[in-house]
Every structure is written in C-alpha cells, then in structure tokens.
Scaffold this active site. Structure first.
Site, mmCIF file in Angstrom:
data_model
loop_
_atom_site.group_PDB
_atom_site.id
_atom_site.type_symbol
_atom_site.label_atom_id
_atom_site.label_comp_id
_atom_site.label_asym_id
_atom_site.label_seq_id
_atom_site.Cartn_x
_atom_site.Cartn_y
_atom_site.Cartn_z
ATOM 1 N N CYS A 1 -6.393 1.157 5.474
ATOM 2 C CA CYS A 1 -6.896 -0.138 5.928
ATOM 3 C C CYS A 1 -6.364 -0.411 7.339
ATOM 4 C CB CYS A 1 -6.480 -1.242 4.964
ATOM 5 S SG CYS A 1 -4.724 -1.669 5.036
ATOM 6 N N HIS B 1 0.821 -1.207 0.000
ATOM 7 C CA HIS B 1 0.000 0.000 0.000
ATOM 8 C C HIS B 1 0.861 1.264 0.000
ATOM 9 C CE1 HIS B 1 -3.854 -2.109 1.600
ATOM 10 N NE2 HIS B 1 -3.390 -2.641 0.484
ATOM 11 N N GLU C 1 0.657 3.981 1.785
ATOM 12 C CA GLU C 1 1.044 4.417 3.123
ATOM 13 C C GLU C 1 2.262 3.630 3.603
ATOM 14 O OE1 GLU C 1 -3.569 4.044 3.354
ATOM 15 O OE2 GLU C 1 -1.947 3.264 2.118
ATOM 16 N N CYS D 1 -2.552 -0.752 7.468
ATOM 17 C CA CYS D 1 -1.846 0.527 7.341
ATOM 18 C C CYS D 1 -2.027 1.393 8.585
ATOM 19 C CB CYS D 1 -2.287 1.272 6.086
ATOM 20 S SG CYS D 1 -1.615 0.518 4.575
#
Length: 164
Positions: free
Chosen positions: A117, A79, A81, A120
C-alpha cells in the site's frame, strides 16, 4: 534432485510467515533478505497487546463495507512489510530485498495480485530497501525496483486530487 531457486525459496518462507497473520481478509507474510541472509520477517496483525481481528471475530473494514485497498487507517493490523521493517536495523535494510506473499483469509488461496500500500511504500523507501518481490503463484513472481516509486511519485497525484 532439483534444488529450489533462491527467489522461490524466499517466497516459500514468506508464504509460511503469512500463516501467522491474524487478519480476517488477507494474510500477508514478508521477509527481508540481504546478502542471502534473512534479516527479519513480518506478518499482518494487531499491535502487540491489542486484540486481533481473529480474536474479536470481526473486521471493522468489512463491517463498514470498505473496498479492498482503501481506508487502511481503519484497520487494526500493522502490515507485514511494516512489521518486517521495524524488526530490523536500517543498516541491515539498506540495499535489501523484501519478499511478499499473500493468501485470501477466507479461502486460504494465494493472491498474487497484490502490491504494498502507499503507506508501506513510504516505509520501504525510507528503510532503503531496493527491491520488492511478490509471489504470483507457486513458481512465478514479479519484481519491483523501489527506485521506480521515487521516479513515479504517485503521492503527487493524490495531493492534486485533494487540493493540497
């Protein structure tokens, strides 16, 4: 001449970063800023050296009809992040702000109804990032004080439903 405010300036950069994404579903761009200095950037894509979904021309989660927001362990991508966090030192991340923008990969339209999410969120908390700012549209955003994720520990509800 009207000067762009700093929040939208950083969100504009995060939105530009998302154009590097290799996901066939959604393109995320993240930047970490501390003391008005960009510390790191990240976008979602397969780990270094592995084939990206755009190269394979398919998304495994889409093939399996996995709904949005579920079963991220099946995704090839790291991801945005997470990529921004692993590209910076923890000392630089402590007290920083993470700016996040997302586009639908099919339509290339801004998707402002996103949040990090649960995986993250854990990374953001451990990194010491204090605030997440998410673009809603070209002029609007919302801010999340990450301390709220500690106070409202959503993982406790997950543990209860799983019987842990």
């Amino acid at each position: 001449m009207t000067r762009r405010d700093k929040t939208n300036y950083y969100l504009d950069i995060a939105e530009t970063v998302c154009k590097r994404s290799t996901c066939l579903r959604r393109k995320f761009g993240a930047i970490v800023v501390k003391n008005d200095e960009i510390i790191s950037t990240g976008y979602n894509g397969a780990p270094r050296g592995r084939a990206n979904c755009v190269d394979l021309d398919y998304c495994y989660r889409t093939r399996m009809n996995v709904p949005r927001g579920q079963r991220y362990e099946l995704c090839r991508s790291v991801h945005a992040e997470a990529n921004a966090i692993i590209s910076a030192s923890r000392a630089d991340l402590m007290g920083a702000t993470l700016y996040l923008a997302c586009h639908d990969a099919q339509t290339d339209t801004l998707d402002g109804a996103v949040e990090p999410c649960s995986m993250c969120k854990r990374l953001i908390l451990n990194a010491g990032i204090e605030k997440v700012v998410i673009r809603q549209d070209a002029e609007h955003h919302f801010e999340i004080d990450t301390a709220a994720w500690i106070e409202d520990d959503d993982s406790l509800a997950e543990d209860i439903t799983k019987g842990y």
